[in-house]
Design an enzyme around this catalytic site. Sequence first.
Site, PDB file in Angstrom:
ATOM      1  N   GLU A 196      16.280  47.690  36.610  1.00 29.52           N
ATOM      2  CA  GLU A 196      14.972  47.895  37.260  1.00 29.52           C
ATOM      3  C   GLU A 196      15.246  48.548  38.607  1.00 29.52           C
ATOM      4  OE1 GLU A 196      12.213  44.596  37.622  1.00 29.52           O
ATOM      5  OE2 GLU A 196      12.877  43.777  35.694  1.00 29.52           O
TER       6      GLU A 196
ATOM      7  N   GLU B  71      16.179  38.160  35.810  1.00 31.63           N
ATOM      8  CA  GLU B  71      16.113  37.638  37.192  1.00 31.63           C
ATOM      9  C   GLU B  71      16.121  36.113  37.222  1.00 31.63           C
ATOM     10  OE1 GLU B  71      12.836  39.474  39.307  1.00 31.63           O
ATOM     11  OE2 GLU B  71      13.846  41.414  39.342  1.00 31.63           O
TER      12      GLU B  71
HETATM   13  O1  AHR Z   1       8.889  45.370  37.258  1.00 29.14           O
HETATM   14  C1  AHR Z   1       8.071  44.385  37.817  1.00 29.14           C
HETATM   15  C2  AHR Z   1       8.799  43.052  37.971  1.00 29.14           C
HETATM   16  O2  AHR Z   1       9.777  43.159  38.949  1.00 29.14           O
HETATM   17  C3  AHR Z   1       9.552  42.549  36.760  1.00 29.14           C
HETATM   18  O3  AHR Z   1       8.742  41.855  35.889  1.00 29.14           O
HETATM   19  C4  AHR Z   1      10.564  41.631  37.368  1.00 29.14           C
HETATM   20  O4  AHR Z   1      11.740  41.553  36.612  1.00 29.14           O
HETATM   21  C5  AHR Z   1      10.795  42.198  38.753  1.00 29.14           C
HETATM   22  O5  AHR Z   1      10.730  41.244  39.729  1.00 29.14           O
END
Ligand code: AHR
Length: 530
Positions: free
Chosen positions: A320, A198
Amino acid sequence: MIDFKKITTGLAFCSLMIGFSTNSLAQNARIKIDLDRKIGEVDKKIYGNFVEHLGRCVYGGIYDPGNPLSDENGFRLDVLEAVKGLNVSLTRYPGGNFVSNYNWKDGVGSKEDRPTRLELAWSRLESNQFGTNEFMDYAKLMNTEPYFAVNLGTGSILEAQQWVEYTNVESGPYYAELRKKHGYEKPHNIKYWSLGNEMDGPWQMGHLSAEDYAKKAREAGKLMKLTDPSIKLVAAGSSNFYPGANPMHWNRVVIDELKDVVDYLALHMYVGNVEDNYYAFVASPLVLEERTHLVKGMIDEAMTRANRKGKDPIYIAWDEYNIWYRWRSSETMSGDIALEERYNLEDALVIASFLNAFIRNADVVKIANMAQLVNVIAPIFTNEEGLFLQTIYHPLALFAQYAHGTALDVFVDSETYNTGDFALGLGEQRADLKNVPYLDVSATVNGDEVIINVVNRHKDKAITTDILAFEGEFSGDFEVFEVNGPDIKAMNDFGKTTVETKSKSLKGKGDKVTYAFPAHSYTMIRAKIK
Ligand code: AHR
């Protein structure tokens, strides 16, 4: 989408009711399975997961030395057994936001010598008692492929290169020999590496502009590939549609600049029922699908100008995804309640629809990782004495076990609804989805086995559905799995299982079978078409 009226002409229908529901029957729908309408191979890496050094995911989750439930290496055996039930194909490690202030060298070698660090992503102390080699030992036990993320925030491209040398080079250079000194004679051969996490987000340590990120990622990737040419690289994309962000600018630049270099573009998505709007919430995975199509278009365009010398095109890694809106931050310095969402039935339906969306886009989505594995926005929830399986565990386990092979483009004719304007999650843009079908469907074929995944989004009514085989016939035996519960807010807890998978076997032959999908349910049908 195919024209239903045309393709049904000439079929000899053999109507057979194979299932009933106790709900009153509301609507009729049709699902048509045509084995020739192939989308692409379902990559088993879409059934991945994620372990981040955050809250109780590692410490107190998978790793809990001294707990009577743990083995001599500190791995919680009850957790491991639950993890195995998810057939996790690919596990991302060690973050997440955490990785952007992580130095992998802190987490290898003798445990007594490892430094405790102030960990700034989640305001906690990192003991470094669990690191690269502990994760690899665990990955072997859970039978998963590792997927590492390098630190492109506070970290250097040299640290990234040295990590690949440590894990993947057999012998010779300093870091390969160091691994051997640490007791790991053979390299770990980690194939999948993501170039930061990110990096578009202002919250990310070492946050960069798209242009600066692309330069750093290209150089890091170059050094990493010079060290081990067989690795696959994942670029950090942007899917953060918070007000003022311009994710598509980021993606355009990164895809364009790295079009000859990387193998995947990573996207993330979290949704939440922040306005307690059930129908909007269960439709929210359609936004993930819309973003998939947008990015696919950008990739397709860039691939026409790329020089990839016989390599596959860039694929999308949704590395994610989950529901996350109740516990947004660490809450405490000790981090012991960090992100510990407790899930209900509507959350499980959203997860099933995310998985449906991955299958419907199997030609381009080749990696997906639920975030995260244990305790932290997770399907498995522990305390010191045991664990329970959250509602979202069940659809993920079913898909990972059965939904393999080739994804099919399924014709679905179901009544629809409009969501109106709604918040997708905390701080996210709003969406307004029109003509959302009550039935959310995907299907795969593997040999003569067909898997049909159906979420009935209707809150109150079962939907009676004709399932039609375009060619061939259902051979007679069906196995039906259903994830459901008494109501959409039903939850599981320690010692209390309200939402789980129930299965039954049904008989019925012919080119049409009729099934009533119960209200607020996810159903998987295993059938054979011959
Ligand atoms: O999964 C929790 C967080 O969400 C991770 O660390 C990050 O990559 C995202 O913003």
